[in-house]
Design a protein around this motif. Structure first.
Motif, mmCIF file in Angstrom:
data_model
loop_
_atom_site.group_PDB
_atom_site.id
_atom_site.type_symbol
_atom_site.label_atom_id
_atom_site.label_comp_id
_atom_site.label_asym_id
_atom_site.label_seq_id
_atom_site.Cartn_x
_atom_site.Cartn_y
_atom_site.Cartn_z
ATOM 1 N N LEU A 72 85.558 93.892 65.148
ATOM 2 C CA LEU A 72 84.912 93.151 66.245
ATOM 3 C C LEU A 72 84.372 91.802 65.775
ATOM 4 O O LEU A 72 84.388 90.822 66.517
ATOM 5 C CB LEU A 72 83.766 93.977 66.831
ATOM 6 C CG LEU A 72 84.173 95.007 67.887
ATOM 7 C CD1 LEU A 72 83.039 95.992 68.138
ATOM 8 C CD2 LEU A 72 84.565 94.329 69.201
ATOM 9 N N LEU A 73 83.908 91.777 64.533
ATOM 10 C CA LEU A 73 83.398 90.501 64.016
ATOM 11 C C LEU A 73 84.529 89.475 63.925
ATOM 12 O O LEU A 73 84.368 88.313 64.280
ATOM 13 C CB LEU A 73 82.726 90.696 62.655
ATOM 14 C CG LEU A 73 82.121 89.431 62.047
ATOM 15 C CD1 LEU A 73 81.067 88.808 62.979
ATOM 16 C CD2 LEU A 73 81.482 89.705 60.682
ATOM 17 N N LYS A 74 85.721 89.959 63.515
ATOM 18 C CA LYS A 74 86.882 89.048 63.484
ATOM 19 C C LYS A 74 87.183 88.554 64.891
ATOM 20 O O LYS A 74 87.478 87.374 65.098
ATOM 21 C CB LYS A 74 88.122 89.788 62.945
ATOM 22 C CG LYS A 74 88.082 90.080 61.466
ATOM 23 C CD LYS A 74 89.455 90.563 61.022
ATOM 24 C CE LYS A 74 89.376 91.881 60.301
ATOM 25 N NZ LYS A 74 90.641 92.544 60.087
ATOM 26 N N GLN A 75 87.115 89.468 65.844
ATOM 27 C CA GLN A 75 87.394 89.084 67.237
ATOM 28 C C GLN A 75 86.351 88.070 67.725
ATOM 29 O O GLN A 75 86.684 87.103 68.412
ATOM 30 C CB GLN A 75 87.369 90.338 68.115
ATOM 31 C CG GLN A 75 88.162 90.196 69.394
ATOM 32 C CD GLN A 75 88.158 91.479 70.218
ATOM 33 O OE1 GLN A 75 87.150 92.193 70.281
ATOM 34 N NE2 GLN A 75 89.268 91.762 70.867
ATOM 35 N N ALA A 76 85.108 88.287 67.328
ATOM 36 C CA ALA A 76 84.037 87.373 67.748
ATOM 37 C C ALA A 76 84.252 85.987 67.156
ATOM 38 O O ALA A 76 84.008 84.965 67.795
ATOM 39 C CB ALA A 76 82.689 87.925 67.309
ATOM 40 N N ARG B 164 76.257 86.082 73.118
ATOM 41 C CA ARG B 164 77.569 85.836 72.532
ATOM 42 C C ARG B 164 77.445 86.156 71.044
ATOM 43 O O ARG B 164 76.645 85.539 70.326
ATOM 44 C CB ARG B 164 77.959 84.370 72.754
ATOM 45 C CG ARG B 164 79.399 84.128 72.434
ATOM 46 C CD ARG B 164 79.766 82.672 72.560
ATOM 47 N NE ARG B 164 81.080 82.509 72.010
ATOM 48 C CZ ARG B 164 82.110 82.030 72.662
ATOM 49 N NH1 ARG B 164 81.961 81.598 73.892
ATOM 50 N NH2 ARG B 164 83.284 81.938 72.078
ATOM 51 N N VAL B 165 78.229 87.122 70.583
ATOM 52 C CA VAL B 165 78.046 87.612 69.208
ATOM 53 C C VAL B 165 78.481 86.564 68.192
ATOM 54 O O VAL B 165 79.572 86.008 68.288
ATOM 55 C CB VAL B 165 78.849 88.914 68.994
ATOM 56 C CG1 VAL B 165 78.835 89.337 67.532
ATOM 57 C CG2 VAL B 165 78.311 90.041 69.879
ATOM 58 N N GLU B 166 77.600 86.302 67.218
ATOM 59 C CA GLU B 166 77.953 85.401 66.120
ATOM 60 C C GLU B 166 78.065 86.158 64.806
ATOM 61 O O GLU B 166 78.844 85.812 63.939
ATOM 62 C CB GLU B 166 76.883 84.297 65.998
ATOM 63 C CG GLU B 166 77.041 83.246 67.091
ATOM 64 C CD GLU B 166 75.790 82.430 67.333
ATOM 65 O OE1 GLU B 166 74.799 82.595 66.579
ATOM 66 O OE2 GLU B 166 75.790 81.629 68.286
ATOM 67 N N ASP B 167 77.274 87.196 64.679
ATOM 68 C CA ASP B 167 77.340 87.986 63.447
ATOM 69 C C ASP B 167 77.147 89.468 63.793
ATOM 70 O O ASP B 167 76.542 89.807 64.818
ATOM 71 C CB ASP B 167 76.258 87.526 62.463
ATOM 72 C CG ASP B 167 76.522 88.029 61.057
ATOM 73 O OD1 ASP B 167 77.649 88.535 60.797
ATOM 74 O OD2 ASP B 167 75.609 87.944 60.213
ATOM 75 N N GLY C 214 87.552 84.506 68.879
ATOM 76 C CA GLY C 214 87.550 84.404 70.338
ATOM 77 C C GLY C 214 86.150 84.614 70.853
ATOM 78 O O GLY C 214 85.257 83.814 70.566
ATOM 79 N N CYS C 215 85.952 85.720 71.531
ATOM 80 C CA CYS C 215 84.608 85.971 72.079
ATOM 81 C C CYS C 215 84.335 87.464 72.148
ATOM 82 O O CYS C 215 85.197 88.249 72.551
ATOM 83 C CB CYS C 215 84.518 85.365 73.476
ATOM 84 S SG CYS C 215 82.917 85.644 74.235
#
Ligand code: UTP
Length: 291
Positions: free
Chosen positions: A233-237, A183-186, A240-241
């Motif tokens: 994508l970082l904003k999306q992560a 699960r992406v955090e950064d 959300g996920c």
């Protein structure tokens, strides 16, 4: 479930100059097939039938490739050379190709946003054709589609790279939630040497949910003055996920000379020489030249 695949193909391909001065990087052949055709085949194998291609100036040959060439077909009709067109005919018949031009090359994020008109409001895949991916089992996109069915969120394909190469990629860090799934955090685009959050580098396969378009719209130019998909994508992560998936298979960076040569050798040995249908003629020629 995921029917469309977006191919950002408007870039200049400067790492491969002078070959790419007037020829699209995506049309460079690996053995006897252009790079983008491998990507389209991978998307078709993953159940997709809408190929949405973002092009730019000087990219006409991509459109011509995925179309009939009546003159040529008439010329070789009834000869054994027709066999060499079997694969591409199948590709053309299995998918619908649409195109849009990116007028200014403002980066991968901007290229993906340009494709919005073609993709519409549904989850979609993205293939960067210069990353050639091969696997003996399911292709990388097919693996990602199965994962999407389970998790229903954006997914990026990642691979472990040596520490001294992380600066060439978008690099993620995150919590491993299952074997090979994070699960992406950064996420950092082309981190400076020694500053990468891990050695897990994003390669050219994505599945994106359509809310990404608005996130890209709100993204300012980042690294290199380009609108970066990693920033969106970082904003999306964060809100959300986003998952990162360590895929099964080989990936060759065909945007670089070294990766291109490796891909050519691999495909010649493992695909071309083993393919009875398409390469009969080529094989005969090879056998003759070896005698
Ligand atoms: P790259 O940076 O690998 O491609 O972009 P490039 O710019 O063509 O190549 P180099 O680095 O100069 O050698 C990744 C992908 O995004 C597309 C490229 O075509 C490539 O498939 N891209 C990039 C666009 O479509 N538009 C852009 O503005 C930038």
């Amino acid at each position: 479930m995921i029917k469309k695949c977006l191919f950002p193909a408007a870039g200049y391909g400067t790492r491969f100059l002078p070959a790419t001065k007037s020829m699209p990087k995506e049309m460079m052949p690996v053995v006897n097939k252009p790079l983008i055709e491998y990507g389209v085949e991978e998307a078709i194998d993953a159940g997709m039938d809408g190929m949405c291609i973002v092009t730019g100036r000087g990219k006409h040959s991509i459109m011509d490739h995925f179309d009939k060439n009546y003159e040529l077909e008439h010329q070789i009709s009834g000869t054994n050379k027709e066999e060499l067109l079997v694969d591409i005919r199948e590709v053309i018949d299995s998918a619908n190709f649409t195109y849009i031009r990116q007028r200014e090359m403002k980066g991968l994020g901007h290229a993906i946003l340009t494709g919005r008109e073609l993709v519409g409001d549904e989850p979609f895949a993205v293939v960067l054709a210069d990353d050639l991916c091969v696997n003996e089992g399911d292709g990388v996109l097919a693996q990602m589609v199965s994962l999407f069915k389970q998790f229903r969120c954006s997914i990026v394909a990642v691979q472990e790279v040596p520490e001294d190469e992380t600066h060439k990629y978008g690099v993620i860090s995150g919590e491993m939630i299952k074997d090979n799934i994070f699960r992406v955090e950064d996420m950092v685009e082309k981190p400076e040497k020694g500053k990468a959050p891990s050695n897990l580098a994003i390669i050219g396969r994505y599945i994106l949910t359509p809310d990404i378009f608005e996130l890209i719209e709100g993204t300012e130019p980042g690294k290199g003055g380009e609108i970066q998909i990693t920033d969106a994508l970082l904003k999306q992560a964060k809100s959300g996920c986003v998952l990162a998936y360590k895929f099964k298979g080989h990936r060759f960076d065909c945007g670089s000379v070294e990766g291109y040569i490796e891909a050519t050798n691999y495909c010649y040995e493992n695909l071309y020489l083993k393919d009875d249908k398409v390469s009969t003629l080529g094989k005969q020629a090879t056998q003759k030249s070896q005698k």
